[in-house]
Design a protein around this motif. Sequence first.
Motif, short mmCIF file in Angstrom:
data_model
loop_
_atom_site.label_atom_id
_atom_site.label_comp_id
_atom_site.label_asym_id
_atom_site.label_seq_id
_atom_site.Cartn_x
_atom_site.Cartn_y
_atom_site.Cartn_z
N PRO A 55 -13.00 30.47 9.71
CA PRO A 55 -13.27 29.40 11.10
C PRO A 55 -13.69 27.78 10.53
CG PRO A 55 -15.11 30.84 10.52
CD PRO A 55 -14.05 31.18 9.39
N PHE A 56 -13.48 27.50 9.49
CA PHE A 56 -13.87 26.36 8.65
C PHE A 56 -12.96 25.83 7.85
CE2 PHE A 56 -16.68 29.38 6.97
CZ PHE A 56 -16.28 29.12 5.57
N ASP A 57 -12.72 24.58 7.56
CA ASP A 57 -12.21 24.04 6.44
C ASP A 57 -12.71 24.43 4.81
OD1 ASP A 57 -10.13 23.44 8.21
OD2 ASP A 57 -10.95 21.46 8.52
N VAL A 58 -11.98 24.27 4.10
CA VAL A 58 -12.51 24.45 2.47
C VAL A 58 -11.80 23.45 1.72
CG1 VAL A 58 -12.76 25.91 0.78
CG2 VAL A 58 -13.23 26.78 2.84
N ALA A 59 -12.46 22.83 0.83
CA ALA A 59 -11.96 21.94 -0.28
C ALA A 59 -12.43 22.34 -1.17
CB ALA A 59 -11.82 20.50 0.42
N ASP A 60 -11.79 21.96 -2.56
CA ASP A 60 -12.64 21.83 -3.95
C ASP A 60 -12.59 20.42 -4.43
OD1 ASP A 60 -10.21 22.26 -6.23
OD2 ASP A 60 -9.82 22.81 -4.06
N ASP A 61 -13.43 19.93 -4.94
CA ASP A 61 -13.55 18.46 -5.57
C ASP A 61 -14.70 18.38 -6.51
OD1 ASP A 61 -13.14 15.76 -6.00
OD2 ASP A 61 -12.37 15.43 -3.95
N THR A 62 -14.61 17.89 -7.50
CA THR A 62 -15.50 17.63 -8.43
C THR A 62 -15.52 15.99 -8.86
OG1 THR A 62 -14.10 18.17 -10.34
CG2 THR A 62 -15.68 19.91 -9.59
N ASP A 63 -15.01 15.12 -8.31
CA ASP A 63 -15.11 13.78 -8.35
C ASP A 63 -16.22 13.33 -7.66
OD1 ASP A 63 -14.82 10.95 -8.67
OD2 ASP A 63 -12.39 11.20 -8.48
N PRO A 64 -17.14 12.70 -8.65
CA PRO A 64 -18.54 12.10 -7.89
C PRO A 64 -18.23 11.06 -7.07
CG PRO A 64 -18.76 12.41 -10.34
CD PRO A 64 -17.23 12.97 -10.13
N ASN A 65 -17.12 10.16 -7.10
CA ASN A 65 -16.85 9.19 -6.26
C ASN A 65 -16.31 9.81 -4.70
OD1 ASN A 65 -17.36 7.11 -8.34
ND2 ASN A 65 -15.14 7.52 -9.06
N ASN A 66 -15.67 10.93 -4.98
CA ASN A 66 -15.40 11.33 -3.52
C ASN A 66 -16.36 12.08 -2.90
OD1 ASN A 66 -12.62 10.72 -3.77
ND2 ASN A 66 -12.16 12.74 -5.00
N LEU A 67 -17.35 12.73 -3.87
CA LEU A 67 -18.36 13.57 -3.19
C LEU A 67 -19.46 12.34 -2.49
CD1 LEU A 67 -19.02 16.12 -5.95
CD2 LEU A 67 -17.89 16.34 -3.84
N ALA A 68 -19.55 11.15 -2.94
CA ALA A 68 -20.59 10.08 -2.52
C ALA A 68 -19.96 9.57 -1.22
CB ALA A 68 -20.49 8.87 -3.53
N ARG A 69 -18.69 10.21 -0.70
CA ARG A 69 -18.23 9.77 0.47
C ARG A 69 -17.86 10.62 1.68
NH1 ARG A 69 -14.87 6.49 -3.16
NH2 ARG A 69 -12.99 8.16 -2.97
N LEU A 70 -18.64 11.87 1.22
CA LEU A 70 -18.50 12.96 2.15
C LEU A 70 -18.95 12.66 3.62
CD1 LEU A 70 -19.87 15.83 0.09
CD2 LEU A 70 -17.65 15.32 0.66
N ARG A 71 -19.82 11.57 3.93
CA ARG A 71 -20.44 11.40 5.10
C ARG A 71 -19.40 10.47 5.81
NH1 ARG A 71 -25.24 12.04 6.54
NH2 ARG A 71 -25.97 12.24 4.37
N ALA A 72 -18.20 10.00 5.39
CA ALA A 72 -17.22 9.55 6.10
C ALA A 72 -16.04 10.49 6.68
CB ALA A 72 -16.57 8.45 5.36
#
Length: 221
Positions: A55-72
């Motif tokens: 019932p929710f989306d799943v993504a895998d990512d270990t790039d700190p730059n991408n993780l810093a933009r989660l709020r967008a």
Amino acid sequence: MRIIAVAGQKGGVGKTTTAMNLAAVAAEGARVLLVDVDPQQSATWWADQSDDNLPFDVADDTDPNNLARLRALPYDFVFVDTPGSLEGQAVIDAVLRNADFAVLPTDPAALAIGPLMRTIKQVVVPRGVDYKVLINKVDPRIPSKLEEARDLLDAAGVSRFANHVRMYSVHERAPIEGKVVTQYDNDLRSARAADDYRRIAVEMFAGWTMTTESAALTEVN
């Protein structure tokens, strides 16, 4: 948006199960993403077993730059399943510096408290993240272990959930079946297992509501 990190230094305490099931409960009324940053990719494997039926989306990512933009991202809640160790500091740092809240699962064994305290002191507190410890995998047949864990945490001044999650075999089967608590079979044990996570979610959401109301009152005064 709220970003919730599910973190812990010790493996085997149910971190991925906690992340998946809290995401499922939140998804009953919101747009939810779960991000898997654990090198073991347990959450990603779990999602693969579901045939895109979560019932929710799943993504895998270990790039700190991408993780810093989660709020967008266009979600109401983002749950992040972090590594079960203190390795990968850049990844953990990126997640916790952007997180609103951290859920720290632990089993009620006394030996689990040491790694938990290290996680709090070395990882969570230095980054100023609000958190609560979740006592997980509680055997209902041994209530004394739950009380001992509560006493240890309270004596250490650690913030914890008033509720806890009990140990049920349905949780062990869930990853293989690609299911989360909101998709369990309609029987009494499954309902009780789901209710445990709903209580934790309600407690977490209530804490945020109180924080928001306090901030509003401060602004008014």
